[in-house]
Every structure is written in structure tokens, then in C-alpha cells.
Design an enzyme around this catalytic site. Structure first.
Site, mmCIF file in Angstrom:
data_model
loop_
_atom_site.group_PDB
_atom_site.id
_atom_site.type_symbol
_atom_site.label_atom_id
_atom_site.label_comp_id
_atom_site.label_asym_id
_atom_site.label_seq_id
_atom_site.Cartn_x
_atom_site.Cartn_y
_atom_site.Cartn_z
ATOM 1 N N GLU A 55 -45.016 -47.367 -37.307
ATOM 2 C CA GLU A 55 -43.569 -47.218 -37.469
ATOM 3 C C GLU A 55 -43.132 -46.283 -36.358
ATOM 4 O O GLU A 55 -43.617 -45.161 -36.264
ATOM 5 C CB GLU A 55 -43.289 -46.611 -38.839
ATOM 6 N N CYS A 69 -36.482 -41.315 -39.518
ATOM 7 C CA CYS A 69 -36.573 -42.620 -38.854
ATOM 8 C C CYS A 69 -35.362 -43.479 -39.175
ATOM 9 O O CYS A 69 -35.065 -44.437 -38.472
ATOM 10 C CB CYS A 69 -37.856 -43.320 -39.265
HETATM 11 P P1 NAP Z 1 -46.367 -38.908 -31.200
HETATM 12 O O1 NAP Z 1 -46.323 -38.195 -29.915
HETATM 13 O O2 NAP Z 1 -46.290 -40.381 -31.148
HETATM 14 O O3 NAP Z 1 -47.703 -38.458 -31.950
HETATM 15 C C1 NAP Z 1 -48.053 -38.931 -33.246
HETATM 16 C C2 NAP Z 1 -49.559 -38.887 -33.418
HETATM 17 O O4 NAP Z 1 -50.158 -39.893 -32.597
HETATM 18 C C3 NAP Z 1 -50.190 -37.571 -33.010
HETATM 19 O O5 NAP Z 1 -51.271 -37.297 -33.872
HETATM 20 C C4 NAP Z 1 -50.703 -37.862 -31.607
HETATM 21 O O6 NAP Z 1 -51.852 -37.125 -31.275
HETATM 22 C C5 NAP Z 1 -51.058 -39.323 -31.684
HETATM 23 N N1 NAP Z 1 -50.886 -40.030 -30.410
HETATM 24 C C6 NAP Z 1 -49.706 -40.219 -29.739
HETATM 25 N N2 NAP Z 1 -49.918 -40.948 -28.628
HETATM 26 C C7 NAP Z 1 -51.223 -41.235 -28.594
HETATM 27 C C8 NAP Z 1 -52.046 -41.940 -27.676
HETATM 28 N N3 NAP Z 1 -51.557 -42.520 -26.578
HETATM 29 N N4 NAP Z 1 -53.367 -42.016 -27.933
HETATM 30 C C9 NAP Z 1 -53.892 -41.427 -29.047
HETATM 31 N N5 NAP Z 1 -53.166 -40.738 -29.930
HETATM 32 C C10 NAP Z 1 -51.848 -40.634 -29.717
HETATM 33 O O7 NAP Z 1 -45.215 -38.426 -32.170
HETATM 34 P P2 NAP Z 1 -44.756 -36.942 -32.595
HETATM 35 O O8 NAP Z 1 -45.484 -35.872 -31.885
HETATM 36 O O9 NAP Z 1 -44.842 -36.920 -34.057
HETATM 37 O O10 NAP Z 1 -43.242 -36.922 -32.165
HETATM 38 C C11 NAP Z 1 -42.852 -37.168 -30.834
HETATM 39 C C12 NAP Z 1 -41.644 -38.088 -30.806
HETATM 40 O O11 NAP Z 1 -41.901 -39.253 -31.608
HETATM 41 C C13 NAP Z 1 -40.402 -37.516 -31.417
HETATM 42 O O12 NAP Z 1 -39.710 -36.674 -30.552
HETATM 43 C C14 NAP Z 1 -39.642 -38.760 -31.756
HETATM 44 O O13 NAP Z 1 -38.977 -39.258 -30.633
HETATM 45 C C15 NAP Z 1 -40.697 -39.739 -32.164
HETATM 46 N N6 NAP Z 1 -40.840 -39.846 -33.656
HETATM 47 C C16 NAP Z 1 -40.234 -40.873 -34.255
HETATM 48 C C17 NAP Z 1 -40.345 -41.012 -35.627
HETATM 49 C C18 NAP Z 1 -39.691 -42.152 -36.316
HETATM 50 O O14 NAP Z 1 -39.881 -42.278 -37.518
HETATM 51 N N7 NAP Z 1 -38.953 -43.009 -35.646
HETATM 52 C C19 NAP Z 1 -41.077 -40.102 -36.386
HETATM 53 C C20 NAP Z 1 -41.692 -39.029 -35.734
HETATM 54 C C21 NAP Z 1 -41.574 -38.935 -34.353
HETATM 55 P P3 NAP Z 1 -51.746 -35.586 -30.689
HETATM 56 O O15 NAP Z 1 -50.521 -35.042 -31.212
HETATM 57 O O16 NAP Z 1 -52.985 -34.949 -31.118
HETATM 58 O O17 NAP Z 1 -51.605 -35.653 -29.272
#
Ligand code: NAP
Length: 484
Positions: free
Chosen positions: A225, A262
Site C-alpha cells: 500500500e 493514506c
Molecule cells: P519507506 O521509505 O517506503 O519505508 C518503509 C519501509 O520499507 C522501511 O522499513 C524501509 O526500510 C523499507 N524500504 C523502503 N524502501 C526500500 C527498499 N528499496 N529496499 C528495502 N527496503 C525498503 O516509507 P516511510 O519511511 O514509512 O515513509 C516515507 C514516505 O513514504 C513518507 O514521507 C510518505 O510519502 C510515504 N508514506 C506513505 C504512506 C501511505 O499510506 N500512503 C504511509 C507511510 C509513508 P528502512 O527504513 O530500514 O530503510
């Protein structure tokens, strides 16, 4: 990677016994998880508050939702009909060829890797909807903790492990890996014993893990998601009557939880007229009165600030109302507007700005509004503000919205996701990677199971769910008739 290899070997050994556990036994485990989470008491609440900046009431509410879905899945698997059993008995004398005995039901996939969400430290994380539904299906779970709330995650993981021991679950049925960085997450997704992935987070992260899973020699499903801007369409006659009330409701939804949902309404689409001007004036004044709030973590605050700046510098975008600036860890509520013509030409304006922001698209007429809606991406939700009479005149809009979103709302706000059997939390890409499934409600279990048909099996070798005399007393489709 040794730690990942060990964890998956353990999960696979656990799977071989756990997959055959009765619904009753799995239900005992799920209920014990809920009890152990409650037993963590105020330590869990204060830890989650410290790590996420979320207020006490929100954390307590989320804890209730988490224990609530553990119990909901316990009830579901104890009752047992979720396996969708079908029995078609043989017709040996059917002409021109005999009909074999065929029976079908859902079985668990295998070890599931879960990436917890930053914005729901309890309800979509360690014991979140992905974990609870996978365990209910009969799949061992490996959680990659979110680095933004490691301590909360460790506390919840300890509660799950305690519940597993207390209820006699196999070792390895639940494992918690809290190393930071992408390496461990990617190794978990790539490991051949992993059979599915649950993820909530950014589009970049979700898509990267989805691509990785599809590049494996044996591709596996990734239920990610990721990104949704949840369009809200304001129909003109209704807006003319309700502009102030609609603006106040939307301002509250945009700023709820510093916009970190979200289902945040990130896009408002309407037709240019006096009513829209009055709506924008009230919305802007409500937003100006709102207070900036501390965001979940510095990365999300930086991302909001960067994405907001990128959006506001786009040609034709006008800031309509903005709250007072806060600190660098806070998200400033803001609404802006743009013409439909510019919006359609600039794909950057359709991307998620995760935080308390919404963009109003001004359309010249209903035809232009239809064009904006028709060209939009997949969404978790789409909202129509209009009375029955006015919506009836624009039924084509509903037809288009069904193609675009997983949940359609009339005269409400998209924030606030009711947990119930008829809920659908998912939608076409990029809101999720698989629009056929919901991450909320009892149907979430279906993501982690697959159908298997048993042909010409003697009664003694059939699973209980498929035996002719129905020893579990579950609802089944028996020779075309739905009965117990
Ligand atoms: P994220 O950067 O996507 O990270 C979520 C999880 O996935 C973390 O545990 C991260 O690991 C891991 N991850 C991310 N990219 C990866 C990759 N290429 N390979 C392996 N693991 C990976 O999300 P976030 O830190 O929670 O939030 C960042 C942004 O996501 C927010 O600013 C927002 O824009 C978006 N977000 C959207 C929603 C929604 O429901 N639409 C919800 C939350 C966040 P590590 O952290 O250990 O690096």
C-alpha cells in the site's frame, strides 16, 4: 545474509506444523496476542508516543484497533468458513463422461515478510493487519521493524512471542528483525522460502520491493500500500448550498493527524463558480487557523517540506491558505489551487504530498471535470459531494470512479477507515500493487492463502473442511448449494 537465512529456515519449519493447526488453536494464539499487548499497559503507550509524536488518545485508539483485529481474525478462523470450501461430489454415471469428485478450499501460502508502516506504529506495524491476517491464514510472519519506532516494535514483538509460547505455537511462527537499512529487507524478499510480502510506505519503497519479488526465479506476491491522493469531487448545486460546511469538514480531514493518513484528501476537484470561490475562502481560513503539528519522524517532515515546495513552484499553482510556519519537524497545513488545464498537462501535480496538504483543481465545466477524473491514477478512495438528485444526473462519474478507486464515498471524508467485513482498503496502482485485495477487514486474510482442489480423495485423506459430513459445521458450497 546469515540472519535472514536462519530466520527463514526457522519460519519454514514452523510452517510445516502451523499450517495444519485448527482454527480454534490459531484463534487462541491471536487472542493471546491481544491480551499480551494490553498487558504492556502504559509502557507501550508512552514508548509509541515518544517515538512517533502521536498523541496519547491516538495511540490508545490504535492499540484498541490492533487488539480488535487480532480478535476479529481469531473469531474468523475459529468459525472456519473463510476457507471458502466447495464440494462437488462425483457423478459416476454422468454421460457422456463420468464427473469426478472435486473439492476445493484455501490453504496458507508459507512464510510472509511484513514491513511495518511509519504512520500506524501499532495498527499497521508489528502486530498490524498484515501480521494478524497472515498468522490467521496459517502463515509464519517475519517482521522487518520500521526504524522510526523500533522500541515500540520490540515491545509488541515480545508480546507476540510471549503469546506464542503460552499457547504452544511452534518456534519461529513469529520473528522480529530490527536491523536498519534496505539490505535486510531486500534479503528477506529475495529469500526462496519467503512466499508473500506485506508493505505500507512510500511508492518508491513499495515498487522497489515489488520489482525485486518479480525478478526472483520464483516470483511472489507483494501486497504494497503506497500512494493515494484520494480525490474529492464537489458537485456545483450541492456546493452552492453547503460550501461552508463542506469546507470545514474537509479542513478537519486534511489536517487530521498532521495529514499523515493514506486516505488524506489530497485533491479537490470542482467547477469554477461563486460557490467554489466561497468554499475556497472558508477552506483557506480554516487552514490558516490550524496549527502545524510535529510529524512522525524527521524523514517524513523533510519529505513533506520538499514535496510541498516542489508542488508550489509548479507553473499555475496558487497558494490559497497556509497555517503559521512551525519548526523543521512540523508539517504546515496548506491548500493551493490550479486550473484543470494546467493540472492535466503536469503529471507531477498528481503525485502524493504526504502531509496536511490539498490541491484544488478548478474546472471550467462538467466535461472538463470528467476529463480530470478520467485521467487520474488509481486511488484508495474517491469522494463525491452531492445530493442524490444531482449525483443521478452525473452517473457517468460513478462509472469512472469505480475504475479508479477501491472505496467510493458520498458526502463524507475519506479519513477514518471502519474495520468491518464489507470494508475495502486497497485500490488500483499506485495506491496498491494488487487492487483485488483489501488490507483492512476479514478479507485481508485472502492475500495470504491460495485455493487447492482435491480430486477423487477418499474421505479419510480430506481436510476436515472438505469432508462430506462437515465435522466443523462450516458454511460451504455443496453441489451448488450454499449450506452448512
Ligand atoms: P519507506 O521509505 O517506503 O519505508 C518503509 C519501509 O520499507 C522501511 O522499513 C524501509 O526500510 C523499507 N524500504 C523502503 N524502501 C526500500 C527498499 N528499496 N529496499 C528495502 N527496503 C525498503 O516509507 P516511510 O519511511 O514509512 O515513509 C516515507 C514516505 O513514504 C513518507 O514521507 C510518505 O510519502 C510515504 N508514506 C506513505 C504512506 C501511505 O499510506 N500512503 C504511509 C507511510 C509513508 P528502512 O527504513 O530500514 O530503510
Amino acid at each position: 545474509m546469515e540472519v535472514v537465512k536462519d530466520a527463514l529456515n526457522k519460519a519454514q519449519v514452523a510452517f510445516l506444523s502451523y499450517k495444519n493447526f485448527s482454527g480454534k488453536k490459531k484463534a487462541t494464539f491471536l487472542r493471546a496476542i491481544a491480551e499480551e499487548i494490553e498487558a504492556l499497559g502504559t509502557e507501550l503507550v508512552t514508548t509509541a508516543m515518544r517515538e512517533t509524536n502521536l498523541p496519547e488518545a491516538r495511540i490508545i485508539n490504535e492499540r484498541g484497533r490492533t487488539t480488535g483485529h487480532c480478535r476479529m481474525f481469531a473469531d474468523l478462523v475459529e468459525e472456519g468458513s473463510w476457507v471458502d470450501a466447495r464440494v462437488d461430489t462425483a457423478i459416476p454415471d454422468r454421460m457422456p463422461a463420468p464427473k469426478p469428485d472435486i473439492r476445493k478450499m484455501l490453504v496458507p501460502l508459507g512464510p510472509v515478510v511484513v514491513f511495518g508502516a511509519a504512520n500506524f506504529p501499532l495498527a499497521y506495524s508489528t502486530a498490524g493487519g498484515d501480521t494478524a491476517s497472515a498468522l490467521a491464514a496459517g502463515c509464519p510472519v517475519l517482521v522487518k521493524a520500521h526504524p522510526a519506532h523500533c522500541d515500540t516494535s520490540r515491545l509488541v514483538a515480545a508480546a507476540i512471542e510471549k503469546a506464542a509460547i503460552k499457547t504452544g505455537m511452534p518456534q519461529g511462527v513469529f520473528q522480529h528483525l530490527d536491523a536498519e537499512g534496505f539490505e535486510i529487507g531486500q534479503a528477506l524478499v529475495k529469500h526462496p522460502l519467503t512466499k508473500a510480502v506485506g508493505f505500507t510506505g512510500s511508492l518508491a519503497g513499495g515498487k522497489a520491493l515489488f520489482d525485486l519479488a518479480n525478478q526472483r526465479p520464483e516470483p511472489i506476491p507483494v501486497f504494497a500500500e503506497m500512494s493515494s491522493i484520494n480525490p474529492v469531487i464537489l458537485l456545483p448545486d450541492t456546493l452552492a448550498r453547503d460550501a461552508a460546511k463542506t469546507a470545514a469538514n474537509l479542513a478537519a480531514s486534511i489536517t487530521l493527524g498532521v495529514g499523515q493518513f493514506c486516505t488524506n484528501p489530497g485533491l479537490i476537484i470542482a467547477i469554477e463558480n461563486e460557490a467554489l470561490n466561497s468554499f475556497i475562502k472558508t477552506l483557506a481560513s480554516e487552514i490558516q487557523k490550524a496549527l502545524p503539528g510535529t510529524m512522525l519522524h524527521q524523514g517524513i517532515a523533510d519529505n513533506y517540506s520538499r514535496r510541498l515546495t516542489q508542488t508550489l513552484v509548479q507553473k499555475g499553482v496558487k497558494t490559497e491558505g497556509q497555517a503559521a510556519n512551525g519548526t523543521h519537524s512540523q508539517g504546515t497545513p496548506l491548500v493551493a489551487s490550479v486550473s484543470a488545464e494546467v493540472f492535466i498537462q503536469n503529471p507531477a501535480l498528481s503525485e502524493e504530498v504526504f502531509g496536511p496538504f490539498s490541491l484544488i483543481v478548478r474546472c471550467k465545466n462538467i466535461e472538463e471535470l470528467m476529463k480530470v477524473v478520467s485521467r487520474g491514477h488509481g486511488q484508495l478512495t474517491a469522494t463525491l459531494m452531492g445530493d442524490e438528485g444531482e449525483i443521478s444526473k452525473h452517473k457517468a462519474l460513478i462509472n469512472v470512479l469505480i475504475e479508479k478507486a477501491g472505496r467510493l464515498i458520498i458526502n463524507g471524508v475519506p479519513t477514518g477507515v471502519e474495520v468491518c467485513p464489507s470494508q475495502m482498503h486497497g485500490g488500483p496502482f499506485p495506491s496498491t500493487t494488487d487492487s483485488r485485495f483489501s488490507a483492512v477487514g476479514i478479507d485481508a486474510i485472502k492475500r495470504f492463502a491460495r485455493p487447492v482442489a482435491f480430486q477423487n480423495f477418499p474421505e479419510s485423506l480430506l481436510p476436515d473442511e472438505l469432508k462430506t459430513d462437515n465435522p466443523l459445521g462450516i458454511w460451504r458450497l455443496f453441489n451448488g448449494e450454499f449450506r452448512k
